[in-house]
Design a protein around this motif. Structure first.
Motif, PDB file in Angstrom:
ATOM      1  N   LEU A   9       0.817  -1.215   0.000  1.00 45.87           N
ATOM      2  CA  LEU A   9       0.000   0.000   0.000  1.00 45.87           C
ATOM      3  C   LEU A   9       0.851   1.266   0.000  1.00 45.87           C
ATOM      4  N   LEU A  10       2.125   1.123   0.358  1.00 45.94           N
ATOM      5  CA  LEU A  10       3.037   2.261   0.422  1.00 45.94           C
ATOM      6  C   LEU A  10       3.952   2.335  -0.800  1.00 45.94           C
ATOM      7  N   ASP A  11       3.776   1.407  -1.738  1.00 49.50           N
ATOM      8  CA  ASP A  11       4.573   1.401  -2.958  1.00 49.50           C
ATOM      9  C   ASP A  11       3.893   2.319  -3.970  1.00 49.50           C
ATOM     10  N   LYS A  12       4.382   3.537  -4.066  1.00 53.05           N
ATOM     11  CA  LYS A  12       3.717   4.564  -4.869  1.00 53.05           C
ATOM     12  C   LYS A  12       3.548   4.134  -6.317  1.00 53.05           C
ATOM     13  N   ALA A  13       4.579   3.540  -6.914  1.00 48.90           N
ATOM     14  CA  ALA A  13       4.504   3.157  -8.329  1.00 48.90           C
ATOM     15  C   ALA A  13       3.417   2.121  -8.570  1.00 48.90           C
ATOM     16  N   VAL A  14       3.328   1.138  -7.683  1.00 42.46           N
ATOM     17  CA  VAL A  14       2.329   0.079  -7.844  1.00 42.46           C
ATOM     18  C   VAL A  14       0.927   0.628  -7.603  1.00 42.46           C
ATOM     19  N   VAL A  15       0.794   1.508  -6.614  1.00 39.86           N
ATOM     20  CA  VAL A  15      -0.510   2.123  -6.321  1.00 39.86           C
ATOM     21  C   VAL A  15      -0.986   2.936  -7.516  1.00 39.86           C
ATOM     22  N   ILE A  16      -0.081   3.702  -8.117  1.00 40.30           N
ATOM     23  CA  ILE A  16      -0.444   4.502  -9.286  1.00 40.30           C
ATOM     24  C   ILE A  16      -0.902   3.606 -10.434  1.00 40.30           C
ATOM     25  N   GLU A  17      -0.175   2.530 -10.676  1.00 41.21           N
ATOM     26  CA  GLU A  17      -0.555   1.612 -11.755  1.00 41.21           C
ATOM     27  C   GLU A  17      -1.944   1.021 -11.506  1.00 41.21           C
ATOM     28  N   TYR A  18      -2.230   0.670 -10.261  1.00 39.92           N
ATOM     29  CA  TYR A  18      -3.550   0.135  -9.903  1.00 39.92           C
ATOM     30  C   TYR A  18      -4.643   1.180 -10.149  1.00 39.92           C
ATOM     31  N   LEU A  19      -4.415   2.395  -9.659  1.00 39.76           N
ATOM     32  CA  LEU A  19      -5.436   3.439  -9.781  1.00 39.76           C
ATOM     33  C   LEU A  19      -5.626   3.897 -11.221  1.00 39.76           C
ATOM     34  N   GLU A  20      -4.573   3.859 -12.033  1.00 38.92           N
ATOM     35  CA  GLU A  20      -4.718   4.221 -13.441  1.00 38.92           C
ATOM     36  C   GLU A  20      -5.694   3.294 -14.150  1.00 38.92           C
ATOM     37  N   SER A  21      -5.786   2.063 -13.686  1.00 34.89           N
ATOM     38  CA  SER A  21      -6.730   1.102 -14.268  1.00 34.89           C
ATOM     39  C   SER A  21      -8.121   1.233 -13.669  1.00 34.89           C
ATOM     40  N   VAL A  22      -8.190   1.466 -12.374  1.00 37.67           N
ATOM     41  CA  VAL A  22      -9.446   1.336 -11.630  1.00 37.67           C
ATOM     42  C   VAL A  22     -10.182   2.657 -11.456  1.00 37.67           C
ATOM     43  N   ALA A  23      -9.479   3.724 -11.187  1.00 38.27           N
ATOM     44  CA  ALA A  23     -10.102   4.977 -10.738  1.00 38.27           C
ATOM     45  C   ALA A  23     -10.866   5.700 -11.859  1.00 38.27           C
ATOM     46  N   PRO A  24     -11.835   6.547 -11.490  1.00 36.89           N
ATOM     47  CA  PRO A  24     -12.612   7.323 -12.478  1.00 36.89           C
ATOM     48  C   PRO A  24     -11.860   8.580 -12.903  1.00 36.89           C
ATOM     49  N   ILE A  25     -10.887   8.393 -13.779  1.00 36.07           N
ATOM     50  CA  ILE A  25      -9.995   9.482 -14.188  1.00 36.07           C
ATOM     51  C   ILE A  25     -10.080   9.683 -15.703  1.00 36.07           C
ATOM     52  N   PRO A  26      -9.575  10.812 -16.206  1.00 35.17           N
ATOM     53  CA  PRO A  26      -9.641  11.084 -17.651  1.00 35.17           C
ATOM     54  C   PRO A  26      -8.650  10.229 -18.438  1.00 35.17           C
ATOM     55  N   PHE A  27      -8.853  10.195 -19.766  1.00 29.97           N
ATOM     56  CA  PHE A  27      -7.878   9.579 -20.654  1.00 29.97           C
ATOM     57  C   PHE A  27      -6.634  10.462 -20.716  1.00 29.97           C
ATOM     58  N   ALA A  28      -5.479   9.843 -20.935  1.00 32.24           N
ATOM     59  CA  ALA A  28      -4.244  10.613 -21.093  1.00 32.24           C
ATOM     60  C   ALA A  28      -4.295  11.420 -22.385  1.00 32.24           C
ATOM     61  N   SER A  29      -3.605  12.539 -22.404  1.00 29.80           N
ATOM     62  CA  SER A  29      -3.635  13.443 -23.552  1.00 29.80           C
ATOM     63  C   SER A  29      -3.081  12.788 -24.809  1.00 29.80           C
ATOM     64  N   TRP A  30      -2.164  11.839 -24.649  1.00 34.35           N
ATOM     65  CA  TRP A  30      -1.536  11.219 -25.828  1.00 34.35           C
ATOM     66  C   TRP A  30      -2.434  10.167 -26.488  1.00 34.35           C
TER      67      TRP A  30
END
Length: 525
Positions: free
Chosen positions: A182-203
């Protein structure tokens, strides 16, 4: 009178979820609901609303904060201690069971909730003693009721706050060693990029086409500004598809367009919609390509993972089928209700209708699409293979490049076989083009593959130098490769030719050709 024991608390915390990262999803969906209310009430502007996550590994602390509604002081303690008694509207809100707030208590020593409500000058605080919770659960001699247990491990109080403040904050203090992930920032970001209600990347260039489809069809994708340690998160879709074998970054395919489907119930209600990428479907997409597979989402929060649809025979005829695609299915009907684990929907009549309608596309149309692509590729490949072999054969004839008559006859037979396949492929291409004219998806796939197989060589073209070389060979009576080794006599040339023949017999063709060419080069010096 029935009594609910302490173990229900364990079942609603660590035992509820398949992995620890779920705590982030649970708190994010609660913040998202609060942001929706705050925007509707005019408490915050949509562009200013934010969910801020801060991970401090050295302090073993996680903070999740939003600047939304907050909770009035008089309601705070009840809301944060009542279990499975949420007053949320399950048809409109993302978190509605009233158990998600407990997600973090099993992973830290102290779980703290803080909130301030606009117009009040107090900050309400409640602390859950995670260490004591684990100790009591492990002690077989203690049997408190669930209610008494909650009262025993919680402590509430108030601090002064600015009357204009409005926020809700979750703090996980003392994240336990077993939950280091839960404290591994890189892994948490990868998880949230898949799961969270966020926008598409600009690219991801097709995001504008997806948004346009939504506007034209009165659809909405819930998106929120979510930061992890100051870095905003985006869905990491890309147009290029990488090989991914042994860390390779070779591009093997590319998304050239996106297509859309809508799913309706028998009474005309819209159940869901989806987008998926159109490519040449060269191969199954490797795991290094983030967001591979068709993902299932509700309120733009992922349901399950990349295998939720792909691993189910309800949706794909072949388990590998999902890995040929990228895309998302967005459930929109209010009766498509995520289950408590949020790995699929609650079973009901609407879920059954959803499965039937989505299956028509995934099980039938998408299956047909990648198999169709394979047929078209093989047909065009047969033609390019023949062209390549024809040019190679003509070149060897003109340059006296064959080892001996046996080598020449073998090449001639290979050329004839390639020609037969190429002639058969003409009919295959005609039939597949007819299919393409009747189906917009197949039409796009056909044209992408056709464009990629444009002949770069032609067996009808032989350079002027090659023609001159052939005429020179005829005058000098040269037929075979070793005859170009003029400094060797005929006996020596014959021996070298025999060596070449042996190499061709024992080595794969490409390797044999390379070795023979290298020897020929050295002997020509």
């Amino acid at each position: 009178m029935a009594e609910i024991g302490k173990n229900v608390i364990e079942n609603l915390t660590t035992a509820m979820y398949e992995n620890a990262y779920t705590v982030y999803r649970e708190y994010i969906q609660n913040s998202a609901d609060s942001i929706d209310k705050a925007i509707a009430a005019g408490v915050v502007n949509e562009k200013d609303a934010i969910i801020d996550i801060n991970i401090e590994y050295n302090k073993r602390r996680i903070t999740i904060n939003d600047n939304a509604m907050g909770i009035p002081a008089e309601m705070f303690v009840k809301k944060l201690t009542d279990i499975a008694d949420s007053q949320k509207d399950r048809t409109k809100e993302k978190g509605f069971r009233g158990i998600g707030r407990l997600a973090g208590v099993g992973y830290c020593d102290t779980l703290i909730f803080k909130s301030s409500y606009k117009g009040e000058n107090v900050e309400s605080v409640i602390e859950w003693d995670g260490k004591k919770l684990r100790d009591v659960l492990a002690d077989t001699t203690q049997h408190p009721s669930a209610a008494d247990f909650v009262d025993d491990i919680t402590y509430s109080y108030q601090n002064k706050a600015n009357v204009d403040d409005h926020y809700f904050e979750v703090i996980m203090e003392g994240v336990i060693p077993e939950s280091d992930d839960l404290l591994d920032k890189a892994v948490v970001i990868e998880y949230l990029e898949s799961v969270a209600p966020i926008p598409f990347a600009s690219w991801f260039i097709y995001k504008s086409k997806i948004y346009e489809f939504c506007r034209n069809n009165n659809l909405k994708i819930d998106e929120y500004t979510i930061q992890v340690n100051g870095n905003q998160l985006f869905k990491p879709y890309k147009t290029k598809i990488y090989d991914g074998t042994s860390g390779s970054t070779k591009v093997v395919d590319e998304i050239k367009d996106v297509e859309f489907k809508e799913f309706y119930a028998s009474d005309g209600r819209k159940l869901a919609w989806m987008w998926f990428g159109i490519s040449k479907f060269e191969q199954q997409i490797k795991p290094m390509n983030k967001m591979r597979g068709i993902r299932l989402r509700k309120e733009n929060i992922q349901i399950g993972d990349e295998n939720t649809l792909g691993a189910s025979p309800k949706f794909f005829k072949e388990s590998r089928g999902n890995c040929y695609f990228v895309g998302e299915v967005y459930a929109v009907d209010s009766e498509l209700i995520p289950n408590a684990r949020r790995d699929y929907f609650k079973t009901n009549a609407t879920t059954k209708e959803f499965e039937v309608e989505v299956r028509k596309v995934l099980y039938n149309e998408l299956y047909k699409t990648y198999h169709y692509a394979n047929q078209v590729k093989k047909a065009f490949q047969s033609q390019t293979d023949y062209e390549r072999k024809a040019v190679e054969y003509d070149k060897k004839v003109s340059e006296a490049g064959f080892v001996d008559e046996k080598d020449k006859e073998k090449a001639k037979k290979d050329l004839e076989t390639a020609k037969e396949k190429a002639e058969k492929s003409v009919r295959t291409i005609e039939l597949r083009e007819q299919d393409a004219n009747e189906n917009i998806t197949l039409n796009r796939v056909f044209n992408e593959i056709k464009e990629s197989y444009r002949p770069e060589i032609s067996n009808t073209v032989i350079s002027v130098d090659s023609v001159k070389q052939e005429e020179k060979n005829k005058k000098e009576d040269k037929k075979y490769l070793t005859q170009n080794l003029s400094k060797y006599n005929k006996r020596e040339q014959k021996l070298i030719s025999k060596v070449y023949s042996i190499l061709q017999a024992i080595l794969p063709k490409d390797m044999a050709d390379m070795v023979v060419a290298k020897i020929q080069e050295e002997l020509s010096k």
